[in-house]
Scaffold this active site. Structure first.
Site, PDB file in Angstrom:
ATOM      1  N   HIS A 160       0.845  -1.194   0.000  1.00 62.97           N
ATOM      2  CA  HIS A 160       0.000   0.000   0.000  1.00 62.97           C
ATOM      3  C   HIS A 160       0.885   1.251   0.000  1.00 62.97           C
ATOM      4  O   HIS A 160       2.074   1.186   0.345  1.00 62.97           O
ATOM      5  CB  HIS A 160      -0.850   0.039   1.283  1.00 62.97           C
ATOM      6  CG  HIS A 160      -1.970  -0.947   1.351  1.00 62.97           C
ATOM      7  ND1 HIS A 160      -2.103  -1.850   2.383  1.00 62.97           N
ATOM      8  CD2 HIS A 160      -3.036  -1.153   0.540  1.00 62.97           C
ATOM      9  CE1 HIS A 160      -3.199  -2.585   2.198  1.00 62.97           C
ATOM     10  NE2 HIS A 160      -3.780  -2.183   1.092  1.00 62.97           N
ATOM     11  N   CYS A 251      -2.668   0.185   9.901  1.00 62.45           N
ATOM     12  CA  CYS A 251      -3.747  -0.696   9.405  1.00 62.45           C
ATOM     13  C   CYS A 251      -4.546  -1.331  10.536  1.00 62.45           C
ATOM     14  O   CYS A 251      -5.615  -1.890  10.305  1.00 62.45           O
ATOM     15  CB  CYS A 251      -3.198  -1.745   8.464  1.00 62.45           C
ATOM     16  SG  CYS A 251      -2.043  -2.837   9.195  1.00 62.45           S
TER      17      CYS A 251
END
Ligand code: CIR
Length: 256
Positions: A160, A251
């Site tokens: 990401h 996250c």
């Protein structure tokens, strides 16, 4: 950047360790739970009110709640995720419905929260294996409601965007060298992770606290200097059992 006051977390399900064990990656489930508790405590120490949801046994990666939604200005853009995780966002959407107006992505658009990085002036969206152009366009129109710009950034060799770089606040970006074009970011300075410490790039700035992952001594020295010069408390957290599942600090929560 909006200063967050709340965080939503979900404890890892029993399947989390089992799923990675099947791939030869040993995760200690009780250590994972303890690390998750320490993470939640660090968010509270930084002043956030936390809601910790029970595990979702249907999705082994459901501890990584950040990926399920992008939150801004009282609204939540519910994401569309990688096929193995698709559906996981619905449990979070059901909770966020109580506090946010929900928005959805069109068919074909893909976006995960790990690809969305807010700075003080703009929001950056990573184009990765998880987020496509249509997802970036959807994010741009979601944020346009609040007069905020979304700027697309191609990401190389990272899961990401926030695996490759995070915003430390005070005009400063922390990057893994070579994974993003740093000139695309409207920031005053860029710091780099040390060689062999790419996983240290994912930090979480919460008010006057800066959270980083344990195990990256050279980058820690850099961040210690940054924290000292900006009057921040550097909080170092061991999240080894989540790093084994390709997770990182941001996250493990959705914050607003
Ligand atoms: C995944 O592949 O989706 C999970 N194993 C890891 C997700 C980590 N998410 C994040 O860094 N935002």
């Amino acid at each position: 950047m909006q200063r967050p006051t709340r965080a939503l977390l979900r404890r890892p399900p029993e399947r989390y360790a089992n799923a990675y064990a099947e791939r030869g990656i040993p995760i200690d489930p009780s250590l994972a739970l303890r690390q998750h508790e320490s993470y939640a405590a660090a968010l509270r120490h930084a002043g956030l009110a936390t809601t910790v949801l029970d595990p979702d046994p249907s999705y082994y990666d459901s501890v990584f709640v950040e990926d399920t939604a992008v939150l801004w200005d009282g609204a939540a853009l519910i994401t569309r995720m990688t096929p193995e995780r698709e559906g996981e966002q619905e449990g979070i959407a059901a909770v966020l419905r109580g506090s946010h107006t929900l928005h959805r992505l069109a068919d074909g658009a893909r976006l995960e929260g790990g690809d969305v990085l807010h700075t003080d002036t703009a929001t950056y969206v990573g184009l990765t294996g998880r987020t496509n152009e249509a997802g970036a366009v959807a994010l741009a129109s979601f944020l346009a409601r609040s007069g905020r710009e979304a700027i697309s950034v191609p990401v190389k060799d990272a899961l990401h965007l926030k695996t490759a770089c995070t915003y430390l606040g005070d005009g400063t970006l922390l990057c893994v060298p070579g994974q993003v074009d740093e000139s695309r970011f409207d920031v005053e300075s860029v710091l780099h992770t040390a060689a062999g410490e790419a996983a240290a790039a994912n930090c979480l700035r919460l008010g006057d606290h800066l959270l980083m992952a344990d195990g990256y001594p050279a980058t820690r020295r850099t961040l210690n200097r940054f924290a000292a010069s900006h009057g921040l408390e550097l909080v170092v957290l061991d999240i080894s059992e989540f790093e084994k599942g390709d997770g990182s600090l941001t996250c493990l929560s959705s914050i607003w």
